[in-house]
Design a protein around this motif. Structure first.
Motif, PDB file in Angstrom:
ATOM      1  N   ASN A  67       0.833  -1.207   0.000  1.00 38.06           N
ATOM      2  CA  ASN A  67       0.000   0.000   0.000  1.00 38.06           C
ATOM      3  C   ASN A  67       0.867   1.256   0.000  1.00 38.06           C
ATOM      4  O   ASN A  67       0.489   2.269   0.594  1.00 38.06           O
ATOM      5  CB  ASN A  67      -0.928  -0.003   1.224  1.00 38.06           C
ATOM      6  CG  ASN A  67      -1.868  -1.172   1.204  1.00 38.06           C
ATOM      7  OD1 ASN A  67      -2.542  -1.410   0.214  1.00 38.06           O
ATOM      8  ND2 ASN A  67      -1.903  -1.921   2.293  1.00 38.06           N
ATOM      9  N   TRP A  68       2.007   1.193  -0.660  1.00 37.49           N
ATOM     10  CA  TRP A  68       2.961   2.297  -0.594  1.00 37.49           C
ATOM     11  C   TRP A  68       2.380   3.605  -1.131  1.00 37.49           C
ATOM     12  O   TRP A  68       2.609   4.663  -0.558  1.00 37.49           O
ATOM     13  CB  TRP A  68       4.243   1.945  -1.333  1.00 37.49           C
ATOM     14  CG  TRP A  68       5.239   3.064  -1.278  1.00 37.49           C
ATOM     15  CD1 TRP A  68       5.698   3.797  -2.304  1.00 37.49           C
ATOM     16  CD2 TRP A  68       5.861   3.589  -0.100  1.00 37.49           C
ATOM     17  NE1 TRP A  68       6.577   4.733  -1.872  1.00 37.49           N
ATOM     18  CE2 TRP A  68       6.699   4.635  -0.501  1.00 37.49           C
ATOM     19  CE3 TRP A  68       5.784   3.279   1.242  1.00 37.49           C
ATOM     20  CZ2 TRP A  68       7.457   5.377   0.397  1.00 37.49           C
ATOM     21  CZ3 TRP A  68       6.543   4.012   2.138  1.00 37.49           C
ATOM     22  CH2 TRP A  68       7.367   5.042   1.710  1.00 37.49           C
ATOM     23  N   SER A  73       0.863   9.065   0.067  1.00 38.44           N
ATOM     24  CA  SER A  73      -0.059  10.202  -0.026  1.00 38.44           C
ATOM     25  C   SER A  73      -0.542  10.619   1.359  1.00 38.44           C
ATOM     26  O   SER A  73      -0.761  11.803   1.611  1.00 38.44           O
ATOM     27  CB  SER A  73      -1.249   9.850  -0.919  1.00 38.44           C
ATOM     28  OG  SER A  73      -2.017   8.827  -0.324  1.00 38.44           O
ATOM     29  N   TRP A  74      -0.678   9.684   2.272  1.00 37.40           N
ATOM     30  CA  TRP A  74      -1.077  10.022   3.636  1.00 37.40           C
ATOM     31  C   TRP A  74       0.041  10.794   4.361  1.00 37.40           C
ATOM     32  O   TRP A  74      -0.222  11.715   5.101  1.00 37.40           O
ATOM     33  CB  TRP A  74      -1.410   8.735   4.397  1.00 37.40           C
ATOM     34  CG  TRP A  74      -1.792   8.941   5.828  1.00 37.40           C
ATOM     35  CD1 TRP A  74      -2.953   9.450   6.294  1.00 37.40           C
ATOM     36  CD2 TRP A  74      -0.982   8.655   6.966  1.00 37.40           C
ATOM     37  NE1 TRP A  74      -2.929   9.476   7.674  1.00 37.40           N
ATOM     38  CE2 TRP A  74      -1.706   8.991   8.109  1.00 37.40           C
ATOM     39  CE3 TRP A  74       0.300   8.129   7.150  1.00 37.40           C
ATOM     40  CZ2 TRP A  74      -1.221   8.843   9.395  1.00 37.40           C
ATOM     41  CZ3 TRP A  74       0.775   7.970   8.408  1.00 37.40           C
ATOM     42  CH2 TRP A  74       0.019   8.320   9.532  1.00 37.40           C
ATOM     43  N   LEU A  75       1.308  10.382   4.128  1.00 35.99           N
ATOM     44  CA  LEU A  75       2.433  11.038   4.763  1.00 35.99           C
ATOM     45  C   LEU A  75       2.668  12.436   4.177  1.00 35.99           C
ATOM     46  O   LEU A  75       2.930  13.398   4.926  1.00 35.99           O
ATOM     47  CB  LEU A  75       3.711  10.191   4.617  1.00 35.99           C
ATOM     48  CG  LEU A  75       3.803   8.934   5.466  1.00 35.99           C
ATOM     49  CD1 LEU A  75       5.053   8.145   5.094  1.00 35.99           C
ATOM     50  CD2 LEU A  75       3.821   9.272   6.959  1.00 35.99           C
ATOM     51  N   VAL A  76       2.608  12.544   2.877  1.00 37.20           N
ATOM     52  CA  VAL A  76       2.892  13.816   2.219  1.00 37.20           C
ATOM     53  C   VAL A  76       1.695  14.764   2.373  1.00 37.20           C
ATOM     54  O   VAL A  76       1.853  15.965   2.536  1.00 37.20           O
ATOM     55  CB  VAL A  76       3.259  13.588   0.738  1.00 37.20           C
ATOM     56  CG1 VAL A  76       3.437  14.900   0.008  1.00 37.20           C
ATOM     57  CG2 VAL A  76       4.523  12.746   0.639  1.00 37.20           C
ATOM     58  N   GLY A  77       0.547  14.230   2.326  1.00 35.98           N
ATOM     59  CA  GLY A  77      -0.651  15.054   2.546  1.00 35.98           C
ATOM     60  C   GLY A  77      -1.355  15.295   1.316  1.00 35.98           C
ATOM     61  O   GLY A  77      -1.733  15.778   0.447  1.00 35.98           O
TER      62      GLY A  77
END
Length: 77
Positions: A67-68, A73-77
């Motif tokens: 699920n990279w 996208s969750w980390l970067v926003g």
């Protein structure tokens, strides 16, 4: 009486032979130092807790890699 003494002597010969075999087996047995080394190796084997932790970490890594794009996208926003 002679037969009884002869039977006793034969039995003693067998006992002496058995004793010699037992002594030979004991000389070939592992020493206390070797048993200590074996105990140290056994103690260093992973326990169920360690194995479960390694399996959990491996599973987490696989899930993150699969699920990279979502993780990124969750980390970067």
């Amino acid at each position: 009486m002679e037969q009884r003494v002869k039977a006793l002597e034969d039995d003693m010969k067998r006992i002496v032979q058995d004793t010699a075999e037992i002594k030979g087996m004991l000389r070939g047995a592992p020493s206390a130092i070797e048993f200590g080394e074996l105990k140290g190796r056994v103690n260093s084997l992973p326990t169920m807790g360690k194995a479960a932790a390694m399996l959990s970490i491996a599973t987490a890594v696989i899930v993150i890699l699969n699920n990279w794009t979502a993780v990124r996208s969750w980390l970067v926003g």
